[in-house]
Design a protein around this motif. Structure first.
Motif, PDB file in Angstrom:
ATOM      1  N   HIS A  22      22.841  -2.023  20.987  1.00 47.77           N
ATOM      2  CA  HIS A  22      23.398  -0.680  20.778  1.00 47.77           C
ATOM      3  C   HIS A  22      24.717  -0.519  21.517  1.00 47.77           C
ATOM      4  O   HIS A  22      24.750  -0.507  22.748  1.00 47.77           O
ATOM      5  CB  HIS A  22      22.417   0.394  21.273  1.00 47.77           C
ATOM      6  N   HIS A  55      29.041   1.194  21.066  1.00 48.58           N
ATOM      7  CA  HIS A  55      30.085   1.894  20.299  1.00 48.58           C
ATOM      8  C   HIS A  55      31.416   1.341  20.801  1.00 48.58           C
ATOM      9  O   HIS A  55      31.965   1.867  21.772  1.00 48.58           O
ATOM     10  CB  HIS A  55      30.080   3.393  20.584  1.00 48.58           C
ATOM     11  N   HIS A  97      20.300   8.070  17.550  1.00 47.44           N
ATOM     12  CA  HIS A  97      20.038   8.426  18.949  1.00 47.44           C
ATOM     13  C   HIS A  97      18.913   9.459  18.935  1.00 47.44           C
ATOM     14  O   HIS A  97      19.027  10.471  18.241  1.00 47.44           O
ATOM     15  CB  HIS A  97      21.262   9.065  19.591  1.00 47.44           C
ATOM     16  N   HIS A 149      17.497   5.120  22.956  1.00 49.55           N
ATOM     17  CA  HIS A 149      17.202   6.004  24.101  1.00 49.55           C
ATOM     18  C   HIS A 149      15.732   6.373  24.265  1.00 49.55           C
ATOM     19  O   HIS A 149      15.071   5.809  25.106  1.00 49.55           O
ATOM     20  CB  HIS A 149      18.112   7.230  24.118  1.00 49.55           C
ATOM     21  N   ASP A 181      25.475   0.724  25.244  1.00 53.16           N
ATOM     22  CA  ASP A 181      26.070   2.000  24.862  1.00 53.16           C
ATOM     23  C   ASP A 181      27.592   1.844  24.990  1.00 53.16           C
ATOM     24  O   ASP A 181      28.100   0.728  25.044  1.00 53.16           O
ATOM     25  CB  ASP A 181      25.522   3.152  25.717  1.00 53.16           C
TER      26      ASP A 181
HETATM   27 ZN    ZN Z   1      24.941   5.464  21.598  1.00 53.98          ZN
END
Ligand code: ZN
Length: 414
Positions: free
Chosen positions: A51, A53, A202, A272, A325
């Motif tokens: 995961h 970005h 998420h 998460h 993340d």
């Molecule tokens: Zn994220």
């Protein structure tokens, strides 16, 4: 990850694949070709980030921890407003390079700009997810999804990736329950069922998200309401309950493409899952289908979320992976640092099991369980080497490794 570590081991690589694994003398006898001696190092499968970005690599250090999750959203939105497409391309490229330096050879990357993908040549394997938000344009949901699919379909074909057994090249990412409409979630779920693609979102990330949905109150509730989102789904159910309602009958199965395996996993990779109530755990216990879970330890610490219920989720049979993340809530794209942060918060988990969370577990989540995440004959030649003295537990040494990974091979190429 396919048996005990092999001392004085060797791997034969031909083209983009591993073709033999064993002790050096045996490998040398069975295989012709050049030999590369990596010295006193441990050879590992390349790491898989479940995961991230990369859009926000350029925001490293720009957003100090805020007093609330909602404040952080406001702050990142203000930062994003100053960025142009060229900044995002530079940011994504910088992120790929950094991840590779830290030994990551496969990334599940969420991007808000799938139209930029054709301009990017990732140096590692990438499963692109188009992050979808329709809170401001709920009347254009289908158009948003269609456009994303069109862009994702134009992603540079990665030969090795497509020929790997199973594996997904792209997926859809309705951002979160508070920014993506139920229509958007259902639409993505339908496409996943039809085209067998991966989905990610998420979920239950912050206390404020729990407050918004269960109690119809709090800063996130007020902020989202001010944008004009209909709030009639707030005030009774937890985020998890709403999500399970939305994906319907357990969600679409996570079917591998080329092989038939009967298993209970879903297409959903859920990031998460920090905020779960006792009734949520009851729901998870009763559910036969399991989604994949990604925990992002350092981003978790940055926000100060409730403790991640690793033991409970693991004992319920969830496949738990690690992710970085984005650098808007983390300081680097190192999965080694994530493993260390996880070890600190959960010292009872063995180093070997933690290492599975960046290799075999995410390989399974991304449908590469028969191609990546292990050093095994027939698997993709994604390998990394880190120094190892051999004097203590090898997995402890791996997790303790800091800095740049000295040797990285992706798809047979260094
Ligand atoms: Zn994220």
């Amino acid at each position: 990850m396919d048996g005990a570590p092999i001392e004085n081991g060797a791997v034969a690589v031909s083209g983009n694949r591993i073709v033999d694994v064993g002790r050096f003398d045996d490998i040398k006898t069975r295989n012709a070709g050049n030999t590369l001696d990596l010295g006193e190092q441990v050879l590992l499968p390349g790491l898989i980030n479940a995961h991230c970005h990369l859009d926000y690599t350029c925001l490293r250090g720009k957003i100090p921890p805020q007093k609330s999750f909602t404040e952080w959203i406001r702050t990142i939105n203000a930062e994003k407003a100053t960025l142009a497409p060229k900044d995002y391309i530079a940011s994504i490229n910088e992120g790929f390079a950094e991840a590779k330096r830290f030994g990551t050879t496969t990334i599940a990357n969420l991007t808000v700009f799938p139209e930029l993908i054709p301009q990017i040549q990732p140096p590692v394997r990438t499963c692109w997810f188009s992050e979808l938000i329709d809170i401001r344009t709920p009347e254009r949901t289908n158009e948003l999804v269609d456009r994303a699919i069109e862009s994702l379909g134009r992603a540079r074909p990665e030969p090795v990736l497509s020929e790997a057994k199973g594996g997904a090249q792209w997926g859809l990412a309705p951002h979160a329950l508070f920014t993506a409409s139920s229509n958007l979630f259902r639409w993505c779920e339908n496409i996943s069922r039809r085209d067998n693609i991966l989905l990610t979102t998420h979920l239950a990330e912050s206390r404020e998200e729990m407050e918004m949905f269960r109690d119809a109150s709090g800063p996130l509730y007020e902020f989202i309401k001010s944008i004009g989102r209909p709030m009639d789904d707030c005030g009774s159910k937890t985020p998890l309950e709403l999500f399970l309602d939305l994906i319907g009958n357990g969600g679409s199965p996570n079917r591998p493409r080329a092989i038939e395996v009967n298993r209970p996993y879903l297409s959903w990779i859920v990031a998460h899952l920090n905020e779960l109530t006792e009734s949520d755990f009851e729901l998870l216990k009763r559910s036969n289908s399991k989604f994949q879970v990604v925990h992002c330890p350092r981003s978790h610490n940055y926000f100060g979320h409730s403790p991640f219920a690793f033991d409970r989720l693991r004992s319920l049979g969830f496949n738990v992976c690690l992710g970085t993340d984005s650098l808007a809530s983390n300081e680097s794209l190192s999965l080694f640092a994530e493993m260390r942060a996880f070890q600190k918060e959960t010292p009872s988990v063995s180093a070997e099991e933690i290492f599975q969370m960046v290799t075999v577990n995410p390989a399974r989540a991304l449908r590469y369980e028969n191609a990546l995440g292990q050093i095994r004959s027939g698997f993709g030649a994604d390998l990394i080497a880190v120094p190892c003295s051999g004097s203590t537990n090898v997995f402890e040494q791996i997790i303790a490794f800091g800095g740049r990974v000295p040797w990285v091979m992706v798809s047979g190429k260094t």
